[in-house]
Write an enzyme that holds these catalytic residues in place. Structure first.
Site, PDB file in Angstrom:
ATOM      1  N   LYS A  21      26.473 -21.266 -18.326  1.00 11.89           N
ATOM      2  CA  LYS A  21      27.455 -21.795 -19.286  1.00 11.89           C
ATOM      3  C   LYS A  21      28.875 -21.490 -18.813  1.00 11.89           C
ATOM      4  CE  LYS A  21      28.678 -19.191 -22.926  1.00 11.89           C
ATOM      5  NZ  LYS A  21      30.094 -19.020 -23.221  1.00 11.89           N
ATOM      6  N   ASN A  22      29.100 -20.267 -18.358  1.00 15.45           N
ATOM      7  CA  ASN A  22      30.457 -19.862 -18.001  1.00 15.45           C
ATOM      8  C   ASN A  22      30.959 -20.489 -16.706  1.00 15.45           C
ATOM      9  OD1 ASN A  22      30.508 -18.405 -20.312  1.00 15.45           O
ATOM     10  ND2 ASN A  22      30.518 -16.379 -19.354  1.00 15.45           N
ATOM     11  N   ARG A  90      36.601 -21.367 -27.337  1.00 20.95           N
ATOM     12  CA  ARG A  90      37.711 -20.733 -26.607  1.00 20.95           C
ATOM     13  C   ARG A  90      37.961 -21.426 -25.272  1.00 20.95           C
ATOM     14  NH1 ARG A  90      41.014 -16.277 -26.171  1.00 20.95           N
ATOM     15  NH2 ARG A  90      41.273 -15.454 -24.084  1.00 20.95           N
ATOM     16  N   CYS A 114      33.908 -16.872 -30.053  1.00 24.53           N
ATOM     17  CA  CYS A 114      33.200 -15.750 -30.674  1.00 24.53           C
ATOM     18  C   CYS A 114      34.190 -14.727 -31.215  1.00 24.53           C
ATOM     19  CB  CYS A 114      32.324 -15.052 -29.638  1.00 24.53           C
ATOM     20  SG  CYS A 114      30.591 -15.508 -29.729  1.00 24.53           S
ATOM     21  N   ARG A 119      41.262 -11.500 -28.563  1.00 19.54           N
ATOM     22  CA  ARG A 119      41.211 -12.584 -27.590  1.00 19.54           C
ATOM     23  C   ARG A 119      42.510 -13.393 -27.480  1.00 19.54           C
ATOM     24  NH1 ARG A 119      35.296 -15.213 -27.248  1.00 19.54           N
ATOM     25  NH2 ARG A 119      35.735 -15.012 -25.059  1.00 19.54           N
ATOM     26  N   PRO A 120      43.619 -12.742 -27.167  1.00 19.37           N
ATOM     27  CA  PRO A 120      44.871 -13.482 -27.003  1.00 19.37           C
ATOM     28  C   PRO A 120      44.878 -14.316 -25.714  1.00 19.37           C
ATOM     29  CG  PRO A 120      45.181 -11.150 -26.457  1.00 19.37           C
ATOM     30  CD  PRO A 120      43.751 -11.309 -26.877  1.00 19.37           C
ATOM     31  N   ILE A 121      45.920 -15.140 -25.540  1.00 14.10           N
ATOM     32  CA  ILE A 121      46.015 -15.951 -24.309  1.00 14.10           C
ATOM     33  C   ILE A 121      47.315 -15.664 -23.561  1.00 14.10           C
ATOM     34  CG2 ILE A 121      44.455 -17.829 -24.976  1.00 14.10           C
ATOM     35  CD1 ILE A 121      46.972 -19.440 -25.810  1.00 14.10           C
ATOM     36  N   ASP A 122      47.894 -14.465 -23.812  1.00 12.83           N
ATOM     37  CA  ASP A 122      49.174 -14.137 -23.196  1.00 12.83           C
ATOM     38  C   ASP A 122      49.122 -14.147 -21.668  1.00 12.83           C
ATOM     39  OD1 ASP A 122      47.443 -11.944 -23.796  1.00 12.83           O
ATOM     40  OD2 ASP A 122      48.981 -10.569 -23.107  1.00 12.83           O
ATOM     41  N   ASP A 304      28.964  -9.178 -21.467  1.00  6.98           N
ATOM     42  CA  ASP A 304      28.074 -10.149 -22.116  1.00  6.98           C
ATOM     43  C   ASP A 304      26.633  -9.643 -22.222  1.00  6.98           C
ATOM     44  OD1 ASP A 304      30.087 -11.900 -22.592  1.00  6.98           O
ATOM     45  OD2 ASP A 304      29.632 -13.253 -20.939  1.00  6.98           O
ATOM     46  N   ARG A 396      24.978 -21.642 -28.599  1.00  8.49           N
ATOM     47  CA  ARG A 396      26.206 -21.937 -27.850  1.00  8.49           C
ATOM     48  C   ARG A 396      26.031 -21.555 -26.376  1.00  8.49           C
ATOM     49  NH1 ARG A 396      30.871 -18.895 -30.079  1.00  8.49           N
ATOM     50  NH2 ARG A 396      31.551 -19.590 -28.046  1.00  8.49           N
TER      51      ARG A 396
HETATM   52  C1  UD1 Z   1      34.972 -14.893 -20.116  1.00  6.17           C
HETATM   53  C2  UD1 Z   1      33.576 -15.344 -20.451  1.00  6.17           C
HETATM   54  C3  UD1 Z   1      32.944 -14.428 -21.489  1.00  6.17           C
HETATM   55  C4  UD1 Z   1      33.003 -12.983 -20.991  1.00  6.17           C
HETATM   56  C5  UD1 Z   1      34.414 -12.594 -20.580  1.00  6.17           C
HETATM   57  C6  UD1 Z   1      34.487 -11.224 -19.911  1.00  6.17           C
HETATM   58  C7  UD1 Z   1      33.713 -17.741 -20.089  1.00  6.17           C
HETATM   59  C8  UD1 Z   1      33.671 -19.093 -20.698  1.00  6.17           C
HETATM   60  N1  UD1 Z   1      33.651 -16.708 -20.968  1.00  6.17           N
HETATM   61  O1  UD1 Z   1      35.721 -14.952 -21.339  1.00  6.17           O
HETATM   62  O2  UD1 Z   1      31.588 -14.822 -21.660  1.00  6.17           O
HETATM   63  O3  UD1 Z   1      32.594 -12.125 -22.039  1.00  6.17           O
HETATM   64  O4  UD1 Z   1      34.919 -13.553 -19.626  1.00  6.17           O
HETATM   65  O5  UD1 Z   1      33.613 -11.138 -18.853  1.00  6.17           O
HETATM   66  O6  UD1 Z   1      33.763 -17.596 -18.885  1.00  6.17           O
HETATM   67  N2  UD1 Z   1      42.767 -10.973 -22.655  1.00  6.17           N
HETATM   68  C9  UD1 Z   1      44.071 -10.802 -23.066  1.00  6.17           C
HETATM   69  N3  UD1 Z   1      44.942 -11.823 -22.843  1.00  6.17           N
HETATM   70  C10 UD1 Z   1      44.581 -12.981 -22.222  1.00  6.17           C
HETATM   71  C11 UD1 Z   1      43.245 -13.139 -21.800  1.00  6.17           C
HETATM   72  C12 UD1 Z   1      42.353 -12.108 -22.034  1.00  6.17           C
HETATM   73  O7  UD1 Z   1      44.425  -9.773 -23.621  1.00  6.17           O
HETATM   74  O8  UD1 Z   1      45.427 -13.868 -22.043  1.00  6.17           O
HETATM   75  C13 UD1 Z   1      41.787  -9.894 -22.914  1.00  6.17           C
HETATM   76  C14 UD1 Z   1      40.680 -10.350 -23.884  1.00  6.17           C
HETATM   77  O9  UD1 Z   1      41.090 -10.229 -25.218  1.00  6.17           O
HETATM   78  C15 UD1 Z   1      39.551  -9.414 -23.501  1.00  6.17           C
HETATM   79  C16 UD1 Z   1      39.739  -9.226 -21.992  1.00  6.17           C
HETATM   80  O10 UD1 Z   1      41.083  -9.592 -21.722  1.00  6.17           O
HETATM   81  O11 UD1 Z   1      39.703  -8.178 -24.159  1.00  6.17           O
HETATM   82  C17 UD1 Z   1      38.792 -10.073 -21.155  1.00  6.17           C
HETATM   83  O12 UD1 Z   1      39.010 -11.442 -21.444  1.00  6.17           O
HETATM   84  P1  UD1 Z   1      38.741 -12.594 -20.381  1.00  6.17           P
HETATM   85  O13 UD1 Z   1      38.302 -11.996 -19.079  1.00  6.17           O
HETATM   86  O14 UD1 Z   1      39.904 -13.502 -20.376  1.00  6.17           O
HETATM   87  O15 UD1 Z   1      37.495 -13.307 -21.035  1.00  6.17           O
HETATM   88  P2  UD1 Z   1      37.309 -14.858 -21.314  1.00  6.17           P
HETATM   89  O16 UD1 Z   1      37.823 -15.650 -20.166  1.00  6.17           O
HETATM   90  O17 UD1 Z   1      37.756 -15.168 -22.696  1.00  6.17           O
END
Ligand code: UD1
Length: 416
Positions: A21-22, A90, A114, A119-122, A304, A396
């Protein structure tokens, strides 16, 4: 929908693991950068994949499923990604990188997904700003202007999987410019996305290492591609085999992607044989607790698989500690497990588990995707009838979960 499980069966047999999926989700987003036909082979229709495809169709791409293959063609007509699906998915944020790379403007809502933490996008936005994208925020929308995109050197303040993938896509079509991304995430799915982009004529180098270099190209061409297998689904089935006992074979998988789990399962008492493309697990004894396990970014122990492993500790002999370092709210499954007799104490990011001889059957509700999968494992191991409700979370990210488990001899049905 729910699963009705009559637990207690040992598991025997062989299943073949589906594509990840990822990997599929960012690959679908990456097709936005290409007008020609892209065929993604042998695609499992996870709910997330169906939703991602729906967003793509609403943007104007043609999306078809034919003989298990996802066929994506044509151009998007709109760059406004503000439909309802983005609130639950997401991964819709991946489209920011690919749309800006090709069309240089976009409007986005904040993505959902989830509920396992803030889960911010900064990190995504800071990286894109370094590439010259200007953001304006109004009415809960993100307005993106990428007229002046340029190559750059970006150092991520955390190796975020999504941000690494988004920035790889964003830089792909900045023609003639070089982008260097440092402190990248190194997950196998990132390498898969880079391979997909390169199969369309992109120039992404170093994926799987801490530094990725992207040479921007003018355009991409169509491709036929098959994503790597799902290491998290593989891990979930392995844990099912460990907890229920028996002998299971997982085909179509790459053991190298799962080394921390394999070490963990062996230390717990399972016998595991590794081959280049399959894993065989056998267990006929009571599991031993592993002491302490800590989630980390790849190649560390995957967050995960934290919920499935936590569930396994509930019936392992001894006391263990699970430390979740990646997502701050990933212990929601604990209150459901208590209904099944599990002894778990949570303090901030630590869970302390005292293994009981057996879990008892109960009716439980999935809190999130991986927690839900953990509850299915708990129900399979508990002798008697359990109901696992709200399984849309599980669907999902697991395809044909109950069929695969039935093939291994589990007694599990999906009902309304
Ligand atoms: C991806 C995976 C998810 C997995 C995660 C960590 C996909 C579709 N999903 O999620 O299954 O659990 O990697 O291996 O590939 N963070 C920030 N700011 C940001 C982005 C992330 O603070 O802009 C934080 C998140 O809140 C979290 C950590 O960084 O605490 C890891 O997030 P990230 O590696 O970005 O995970 P995803 O890409 O959302």
């Amino acid at each position: 929908m729910k699963y009705v499980v009559n637990g207690g069966n040992k598991l025997f047999g062989k299943i073949t693991v589906d594509s990840a999926k990822n990997s599929i989700l960012p690959v679908i987003a990456a097709t936005i950068m290409c007008d020609e036909e892209c065929v993604i082979k042998n695609i499992p229709l996870y709910l997330d994949v169906i939703e991602m495809s729906a967003i793509l169709e609403k943007l104007g791409k043609k999306v078809e499923v034919k003989d298990d293959n996802l066929i994506i063609s044509g151009e998007i007509r709109s760059t406004s990604v503000i439909m309802a699906e983005t609130k639950t998915l997401r991964s819709s944020i991946f489209m920011m990188g690919s749309i800006l790379s090709k069309y240089r403007k976009a409007i986005f809502t904040y993505p959902g997904g989830c509920d396992i933490g803030k889960r911010p996008i900064d990190i995504h936005l800071e990286g894109l700003e370094k590439l010259g994208v200007k953001f304006t925020f109004a009415n809960d929308l993100i307005y993106c202007d990428a007229d002046k995109m340029k190559g750059s050197e970006i150092t991520l303040n955390f190796p975020s999987v999504g941000a690494t993938e988004n920035l790889m896509m964003a830089s792909t079509l900045i023609e003639g410019e070089i982008t260097v991304i440092k402190n990248c995430a190194r997950e196998p799915e990132i390498v898969d996305l880079a391979n997909f982009i390169n199969s369309m004529g992109g120039k992404v180098y170093g994926a799987g290492y801490e530094t990725i270099v992207i040479f921007g190209v003018k355009r991409l061409h169509g491709t036929i591609y098959k994503c790597i297998m799902d290491r998290i689904a593989t891990g979930t089935y392995l844990i099912a085999g460990a907890m229920c006992g028996g002998r299971i074979e997982l085909a179509g998988t790459n053991p190298n992607f799962l080394l921390p789990l394999i070490v963990f399962l062996r230390n717990s008492g399972c016998k595991i044989d590794l081959f280049s493309d399959k894993i065989i697990l056998e267990n006929f004894t009571r599991l031993k607790s592993i002491g302490k396990i800590e989630t980390e970014t790849y190649p560390g122990f995957p967050t995960d698989l934290q919920s499935p492993v936590l569930v396994m500790q509930t019936i392992s002999k001894g006391t263990s500690i699970v430390h979740e370092t990646v997502f701050e709210a990933r212990f929601k499954v604990v209150s459901e497990l208590a209904k099944m007799g599990a002894k778990i104490n949570v303090s901030e990011r630590y869970a302390t588990i005292v293994g009981v001889q057996k879990l008892k059957p109960a009716n439980v509700i999935c809190p999130d995707l991986r927690g839900g999968a953990g509850l299915v494992l708990a129900a399979l191991s508990a002798k008697g009838r359990s109901e696992v409700d709200e399984i849309f979370h599980v669907e999902r990210g697991y395809y044909n979960l109950e069929k695969n488990l039935k093939n291994l001899g589990a007694n599990i049905e999906k009902t309304e």
